[in-house]
Design a protein around this motif. Structure first.
Motif, PDB file in Angstrom:
ATOM      1  N   TRP A 201       0.824  -1.211   0.000  1.00  0.00           N
ATOM      2  CA  TRP A 201       0.000   0.000   0.000  1.00  0.00           C
ATOM      3  C   TRP A 201       0.863   1.268   0.000  1.00  0.00           C
ATOM      4  CZ3 TRP A 201      -4.842   0.550  -1.267  1.00  0.00           C
ATOM      5  CH2 TRP A 201      -5.524   1.721  -0.936  1.00  0.00           C
ATOM      6  N   ARG A 204       2.335   1.834  -3.401  1.00  0.00           N
ATOM      7  CA  ARG A 204       1.344   2.356  -4.352  1.00  0.00           C
ATOM      8  C   ARG A 204       1.096   3.847  -4.150  1.00  0.00           C
ATOM      9  NH1 ARG A 204      -4.634  -0.278  -4.559  1.00  0.00           N
ATOM     10  NH2 ARG A 204      -3.469  -2.038  -5.479  1.00  0.00           N
ATOM     11  N   HIS A 205       1.054   4.305  -2.898  1.00  0.00           N
ATOM     12  CA  HIS A 205       0.609   5.670  -2.627  1.00  0.00           C
ATOM     13  C   HIS A 205       1.722   6.641  -2.238  1.00  0.00           C
ATOM     14  CE1 HIS A 205      -3.702   4.891  -2.961  1.00  0.00           C
ATOM     15  NE2 HIS A 205      -3.446   3.715  -2.424  1.00  0.00           N
ATOM     16  N   LEU A 251      -2.682  -7.410  -2.497  1.00  0.00           N
ATOM     17  CA  LEU A 251      -3.387  -6.137  -2.649  1.00  0.00           C
ATOM     18  C   LEU A 251      -4.756  -6.280  -3.308  1.00  0.00           C
ATOM     19  CD1 LEU A 251      -0.656  -3.468  -3.520  1.00  0.00           C
ATOM     20  CD2 LEU A 251      -1.840  -3.869  -1.346  1.00  0.00           C
ATOM     21  N   GLN A 252      -4.947  -7.277  -4.161  1.00  0.00           N
ATOM     22  CA  GLN A 252      -6.270  -7.442  -4.747  1.00  0.00           C
ATOM     23  C   GLN A 252      -7.280  -7.846  -3.686  1.00  0.00           C
ATOM     24  OE1 GLN A 252      -7.178  -6.683  -8.040  1.00  0.00           O
ATOM     25  NE2 GLN A 252      -9.163  -6.811  -6.983  1.00  0.00           N
ATOM     26  N   ASP A 255      -8.073  -4.619  -2.088  1.00  0.00           N
ATOM     27  CA  ASP A 255      -8.881  -3.776  -2.972  1.00  0.00           C
ATOM     28  C   ASP A 255     -10.336  -4.229  -3.007  1.00  0.00           C
ATOM     29  OD1 ASP A 255      -6.735  -2.164  -3.632  1.00  0.00           O
ATOM     30  OD2 ASP A 255      -6.254  -3.253  -5.475  1.00  0.00           O
ATOM     31  N   ASP A 256     -10.559  -5.534  -2.988  1.00  0.00           N
ATOM     32  CA  ASP A 256     -11.929  -6.045  -3.001  1.00  0.00           C
ATOM     33  C   ASP A 256     -12.685  -5.592  -1.749  1.00  0.00           C
ATOM     34  OD1 ASP A 256     -11.392  -7.287  -5.392  1.00  0.00           O
ATOM     35  OD2 ASP A 256     -11.065  -9.275  -4.513  1.00  0.00           O
ATOM     36  N   LEU A 258     -11.944  -2.921   0.097  1.00  0.00           N
ATOM     37  CA  LEU A 258     -12.114  -1.472   0.020  1.00  0.00           C
ATOM     38  C   LEU A 258     -13.321  -1.106  -0.837  1.00  0.00           C
ATOM     39  CD1 LEU A 258      -8.407  -0.318  -0.415  1.00  0.00           C
ATOM     40  CD2 LEU A 258      -9.891   0.216   1.517  1.00  0.00           C
ATOM     41  N   ALA A 259     -13.450  -1.781  -1.970  1.00  0.00           N
ATOM     42  CA  ALA A 259     -14.560  -1.471  -2.874  1.00  0.00           C
ATOM     43  C   ALA A 259     -15.905  -1.746  -2.226  1.00  0.00           C
ATOM     44  CB  ALA A 259     -14.412  -2.288  -4.156  1.00  0.00           C
ATOM     45  N   PRO A 263     -15.022   2.659  -0.168  1.00  0.00           N
ATOM     46  CA  PRO A 263     -14.416   2.981  -1.473  1.00  0.00           C
ATOM     47  C   PRO A 263     -13.766   4.351  -1.532  1.00  0.00           C
ATOM     48  CG  PRO A 263     -16.816   3.047  -1.588  1.00  0.00           C
ATOM     49  CD  PRO A 263     -16.471   2.427  -0.269  1.00  0.00           C
ATOM     50  N   PRO A 267      -5.998   7.162   1.725  1.00  0.00           N
ATOM     51  CA  PRO A 267      -4.923   6.175   1.755  1.00  0.00           C
ATOM     52  C   PRO A 267      -4.229   6.081   3.112  1.00  0.00           C
ATOM     53  CG  PRO A 267      -4.861   7.356  -0.316  1.00  0.00           C
ATOM     54  CD  PRO A 267      -5.900   8.037   0.527  1.00  0.00           C
TER      55      PRO A 267
END
Length: 373
Positions: A201, A204-205, A251-252, A255-256, A258-259, A263, A267
């Motif tokens: 994470w 990514r950010h 991370l997927q 992400d799932d 988070l969505a 959402p 960060p």
């Protein structure tokens, strides 16, 4: 038997590089870590190893080539260590080379499952001029074990105390705990994500490899709904023996969640929540599966340098003294490398390396395969 020297080579699920540790072992098996060297992975190799944690195009060829690249990184770390200590390859009895885990699925598919650590052991033996012990996990799997964690036997030999029940927490990409009782009984299991989600994470950010000291996470607010959803993952309710890896915590997966739950989360708040997840999965696991009179939690691995994580562990485990293994004479980044040097020594001396109480295997076994120099 004179004192022998071994080198342990470890690259963990954090995918940062290779730790090489020089270990001496006397005739009674008493060991001492003497020196340490580190070789970072090339960014392209790190990216490829991360990609190989998931199915992809032409992965058999890519895995074979990556195994050779890992061997070259291991050889580089070995050379650096030998040069620093003015030792020749002939003075090292064996290398214990863990290899890079890209899949870990114990007990699945056919009842045995598989675990895959990429390492071209013959190439490493040729490049280093030293015999190599490798593939430590598979033998344990074949007799019903998880193949992990394997470090508790070493932790017992080095950190076990006759006057106190203590625990050793290794926080790499995945965290695992060793439970060392004063009466000699041992246990342990994987707790869950250590650094892997936090590192992914922040990369990514923030564009950095890790959140130094947990400083970024400390600026955020924990997201209760996200934390509850993450902790609802069935793995956390699974009793030991258990082990896990990037096959699950990636991370997927994050992400799932988070969505579905937050959402629009900031960060920095996600990072704070991931750090809390890493702390909670340790504290909750101890409370649920290992209640007892634990007095000391000794932390090693890269997570030992995350001050905010250590603070959260101390808050969640107020009855324990939380400190790093540095206070016990073994720096945090040397523990796992030393463990695989120790396992190589156990192979050479035809001694078992697994703890069935930890892995769930049906018995003790000599672990590893051998490639002579």
């Amino acid at each position: 038997m004179a004192v022998e020297h071994y080198i342990g080579l470890m690259s963990g699920t954090s995918l940062d590089g290779v730790d090489a540790v020089l270990l001496s072992a006397d005739s009674k098996g008493s060991v001492q870590a003497l020196a340490h060297a580190y070789a970072p992975f090339d960014p392209s190799l790190k990216a490829e190893l991360l990609a190989l944690n998931s199915a992809g195009h032409n992965e058999l060829q890519r895995a074979a080539l990556a195994g050779s690249a890992v061997a070259r990184s291991y050889a580089q770390a070995t050379r650096t260590l030998l040069l620093s200590q003015r030792l020749a390859p002939r003075e090292i009895r064996a290398l214990g080379a863990h290899g890079q885990t890209v899949r870990h699925r114990p007990g699945e598919f056919d009842g045995v499952g598989f675990t895959l650590q990429l390492i071209n052991a013959p190439l490493l033996a040729e490049l280093s001029g030293i015999s190599v012990v490798h593939d430590f996990r598979t033998r344990d799997l074949t007799i019903g074990g998880q193949g992990a964690p394997l470090v508790p036997a070493f932790h017992r030999a080095v950190f076990g105390r006759a006057d106190a029940d203590v625990a050793v927490l290794n926080v790499g990409g995945i965290s695992n705990v060793s439970l060392l009782k004063a009466d000699g009984a041992s246990g342990g299991f994987d707790c869950g994500p250590g650094n892997c989600l936090m590192d992914g994470w922040v990369q990514r950010h923030q564009g950095t490899d890790y959140d130094a000291g947990g400083q970024w996470a400390a600026q955020g607010q924990i997201l209760p709904s996200l934390l509850a959803a993450l902790l609802a993952e069935p793995f956390f309710q699974q009793p030991p023996p258990r082990s896990t890896g990037r096959d699950l915590f990636h991370l997927q997966w994050l992400d799932d969640h988070l969505a579905r739950h937050v959402p629009q989360a900031r960060p920095v708040d996600v990072q704070a929540t991931l750090l809390e997840l890493s702390a909670r999965c340790v504290a909750d696991s101890l409370a649920r599966f290992a209640p007892g009179s634990w007095q000391h939690l000794m932390v090693c691995g890269g997570g030992a340098f995350n001050g905010h994580l250590l603070q959260r562990l101390q808050v969640l485990l107020p009855r324990l003294i939380v400190s790093t293994t540095e206070a016990q004479g073994l720096p945090p980044m040397q523990v796992e490398g030393a463990a695989f040097a120790w396992l190589a020594m156990r192979w050479v001396r035809h001694l078992s390396g697994n703890l069935p109480a930890v892995t769930g295997a049906s018995g003790e076994r000599v672990l590893g395969s051998y490639t002579p120099a």
